[in-house]
Each structure stands twice: as structure tokens, then as C-alpha cells.
Design an enzyme around this catalytic site. Structure first.
Site, PDB file in Angstrom:
ATOM      1  N   HIS A  59       0.862  -1.188   0.000  1.00  0.00           N
ATOM      2  CA  HIS A  59       0.000   0.000   0.000  1.00  0.00           C
ATOM      3  C   HIS A  59       0.895   1.234   0.000  1.00  0.00           C
ATOM      4  CE1 HIS A  59       1.152   0.078   4.194  1.00  0.00           C
ATOM      5  NE2 HIS A  59       0.674  -1.136   4.346  1.00  0.00           N
ATOM      6  N   HIS A 111       4.120   1.251   2.065  1.00  0.00           N
ATOM      7  CA  HIS A 111       5.250   0.543   1.456  1.00  0.00           C
ATOM      8  C   HIS A 111       5.850   1.385   0.323  1.00  0.00           C
ATOM      9  CE1 HIS A 111       2.898  -3.071   2.999  1.00  0.00           C
ATOM     10  NE2 HIS A 111       4.068  -3.179   3.597  1.00  0.00           N
ATOM     11  N   GLN A 130       5.728 -15.720  12.399  1.00  0.00           N
ATOM     12  CA  GLN A 130       5.335 -14.565  13.222  1.00  0.00           C
ATOM     13  C   GLN A 130       3.831 -14.496  13.454  1.00  0.00           C
ATOM     14  OE1 GLN A 130       7.081 -11.724  10.235  1.00  0.00           O
ATOM     15  NE2 GLN A 130       5.381 -10.422  10.859  1.00  0.00           N
ATOM     16  N   LYS A 190       4.925   2.732  11.957  1.00  0.00           N
ATOM     17  CA  LYS A 190       3.626   2.205  12.430  1.00  0.00           C
ATOM     18  C   LYS A 190       3.857   1.000  13.346  1.00  0.00           C
ATOM     19  CE  LYS A 190       0.637  -0.382  10.130  1.00  0.00           C
ATOM     20  NZ  LYS A 190       0.303  -1.469  11.073  1.00  0.00           N
ATOM     21  N   GLN A 241       8.210  -3.246  16.727  1.00  0.00           N
ATOM     22  CA  GLN A 241       9.046  -4.026  15.800  1.00  0.00           C
ATOM     23  C   GLN A 241      10.307  -3.243  15.427  1.00  0.00           C
ATOM     24  OE1 GLN A 241       7.576  -6.331  12.259  1.00  0.00           O
ATOM     25  NE2 GLN A 241       8.131  -4.490  11.140  1.00  0.00           N
ATOM     26  N   VAL A 246       2.382   6.353   7.129  1.00  0.00           N
ATOM     27  CA  VAL A 246       1.590   7.027   6.091  1.00  0.00           C
ATOM     28  C   VAL A 246       0.118   6.780   6.411  1.00  0.00           C
ATOM     29  CG1 VAL A 246       1.102   7.169   3.615  1.00  0.00           C
ATOM     30  CG2 VAL A 246       3.436   6.722   4.407  1.00  0.00           C
ATOM     31  N   SER A 261      -1.888  -3.384   5.518  1.00  0.00           N
ATOM     32  CA  SER A 261      -2.399  -4.449   4.641  1.00  0.00           C
ATOM     33  C   SER A 261      -3.711  -5.000   5.184  1.00  0.00           C
ATOM     34  CB  SER A 261      -1.379  -5.577   4.551  1.00  0.00           C
ATOM     35  OG  SER A 261      -0.129  -5.034   4.214  1.00  0.00           O
TER      36      SER A 261
HETATM   37  O1  PAF Z   1       6.478  -5.520   9.062  1.00  0.00           O
HETATM   38  C1  PAF Z   1       6.367  -6.528   8.353  1.00  0.00           C
HETATM   39  O2  PAF Z   1       5.752  -6.507   7.272  1.00  0.00           O
HETATM   40  C2  PAF Z   1       6.997  -7.829   8.805  1.00  0.00           C
HETATM   41  O3  PAF Z   1       6.928  -7.973  10.192  1.00  0.00           O
HETATM   42  C3  PAF Z   1       8.441  -8.017   8.296  1.00  0.00           C
HETATM   43  C4  PAF Z   1       9.368  -6.957   8.864  1.00  0.00           C
HETATM   44  C5  PAF Z   1       8.458  -7.954   6.778  1.00  0.00           C
HETATM   45  C6  PAF Z   1       8.965  -9.383   8.735  1.00  0.00           C
HETATM   46  O4  PAF Z   1       8.190 -10.418   8.209  1.00  0.00           O
END
Ligand code: PAF
Length: 253
Positions: free
Chosen positions: A35, A38, A62, A149, A153, A176, A186
Site C-alpha cells: 500500500h 510501502h 510470526q 507504524k 518491531q 503514512v 495491509s
Molecule cells: O512488518 C512486516 O511486514 C513484517 O513484520 C516483516 C518486517 C516484513 C517481517 O516479516
């Protein structure tokens, strides 16, 4: 045309070819369903590097909820189109390429990862950190781009890079937002029309409530299921469910 690479062997061949050797590489790791957020990471990577790599990999380790993994949008063709000439390669291998060890080896952070997202999604950050490390080792970028966002992480990736001496610069990019303030994600495409309208109350509450408890109380009254809202070091972090979709966001106080 941008090469779409589905094996690590093919990627390594390209990475060591004369067109790439010695060039600065910017890397944008994603799980696809791209989106505008990205797009902004790709544009920043494009502006700061000689080559740009996008990875698209829905990382199974994950996801603590198999239903969430199964429902995660997979839109490879549209993603490659959105990336367009902002990237020089798209890396999209199947899970067995990344998990040759059957996930016996993994990266665990033992404190910060247990809060907020980690408390609600056990094992989530082990999966994130492990795949990010694998990707960084495979891609060998000069810079890797992450959105603010996913604030927790971002802090954990930074911490891992520092703790494990990974030779990459982690670049944080601003969230964004849609015109009504909802952070691009997403997951937004899984909201119904009504849920989508309603969802904009989430960032508004984070921004305007007098404290985290007031934001939580307001969101609950408005029909959100609140996983957490907490103020931490000048940032208000939150995660809610609306319309069966889990959304996370944060604002600076
Ligand atoms: O933020 C994400 O889209 C995911 O956690 C990542 C960093 C691509 C790891 O799978």
C-alpha cells in the site's frame, strides 16, 4: 522488467553479478499486500541507494493464529505492479527456502518483546526477528527500511542489529495515513465499508485522549475491543479489534 526471484540461490547469483557487486543496496522487507506506506519506503530506498530490493514473504513463524496467517492477503501480481521501477529486484521465495532448519534456530529478545504486541501474540517477535535476520544476511543491504507504524518491531530490529553486530543501517520511515487519519496497513482491506469508517476513530482517540486510560475507555464505548493502549517514552501505542480485524498504531505525544 524487474526480476521476480523465487530462490535464494538465484538471488545470490544476481547479488554477486557485476551489475550489483559494490553497489549500495537499499532493502524493504514486506509481507506483500503493498500500500502507500510501502510505496513511501520504496521511494526513500530508491532515493538513497544505487539498487533497491523488495522482499515479499508472508512469514509463517510470526503468526500465532493460524486463521490470521491463512487470511493474510496475498497479492503478488499487484505488489510487483505497485513496486514498478522503484525496485531492481523482488525476492519472493517459498517458506521452505527460508526455513531449511525447520525453525530450530531463532532469535529471541527476552524483555522488550514480551510487552504490548508480544504479550498479545506470543512468539510473534521471535518470528519477526528471525526472518529479518535471515533476510538481512541474504540480502546484505547497506540500509533497511521499516515503518514507524510497527513501532515496537522497529525498536526490536534496531536492538537486534546492534546486539548482533549486523552491518546495516536501519532507517525508520514515518507512518503514512489515509485522509481520515487511519494508518495504512495491509489489514485495512479486510474491513467492511462500515468498519473502515469506524476504524478512523482509533488514531483519533490515540491522538486526542488526555491519557491512555481515557483513550481505551472511549474506544471500548465506541465498540472496539482494546488489546492495549499505553503511553511509553513519549509514544502512545495501541492495538484494537474492529470488525474482526486487528489494527495497531502509535502517535507521538
Ligand atoms: O512488518 C512486516 O511486514 C513484517 O513484520 C516483516 C518486517 C516484513 C517481517 O516479516
Amino acid at each position: 522488467m524487474t526480476p521476480l526471484i523465487s530462490s535464494l540461490a538465484a538471488w545470490r547469483e544476481l547479488r554477486s553479478s557485476p551489475a550489483w557487486a559494490g553497489k549500495s543496496v537499499g532493502f524493504v522487507p514486506t509481507m506483500g499486500a503493498l500500500h502507500g506506506g510501502h510505496r513511501s519506503l520504496l521511494e526513500r530506498a530508491r532515493a538513497e541507494n544505487e539498487r533497491v530490493v523488495l522482499s515479499i514473504f508472508v512469514n509463517p513463524t510470526q503468526f500465532s493464529d493460524p486463521v490470521d496467517l491463512a487470511n493474510y492477503p496475498r497479492t503478488l501480481e499487484a505488489d510487483v505492479a505497485l513496486a514498478g521501477d522503484r525496485v531492481d529486484a523482488v525476492l519472493a521465495p517459498p517458506p521452505e527456502e527460508f526455513y531449511v532448519d525447520g525453525y530450530r534456530y531463532r532469535v529471541t529478545e527476552t524483555e522488550f518483546s514480551r510487552r504490548w504486541e508480544g504479550a498479545h501474540r506470543p512468539g510473534h517477535f521471535d518470528g519477526v526477528l528471525t526472518i529479518v535476520l535471515k533476510l538481512l544476511n541474504a540480502v546484505q543491504p547497506a540500509r533497511a527500511y521499516f515503518g514507524e507504524k510497527d513501532w515496537q518491531q522497529l525498536q526490536l530490529v534496531r536492538g537486534m542489529v546492534e546486539a548482533l553486530f549486523v552491518p546495516v543501517q536501519v532507517v525508520a520511515c514515518p507512518t503514512v495515513r489515509e485522509p481520515d487519519g487511519l494508518a495504512m496497513s495491509s489489514r485495512n482491506r479486510r474491513l467492511s465499508d462500515l468498519g473502515r469508517k469506524h476504524a478512523a476513530e482509533f488514531p483519533r482517540a490515540l491522538r486526542t485522549a488526555r491519557d491512555a486510560a481515557a483513550a481505551s475507555a472511549y474506544l471500548r464505548v465506541r465498540g472496539f475491543e482494546v488489546d492495549y493502549v499505553e503511553d511509553y517514552q513519549g509514544v502512545r501505542l495501541g492495538a484494537v479489534r474492529i470488525d474482526g480485524v486487528r489494527l495497531i498504531d502509535n502517535v507521538r505525544l
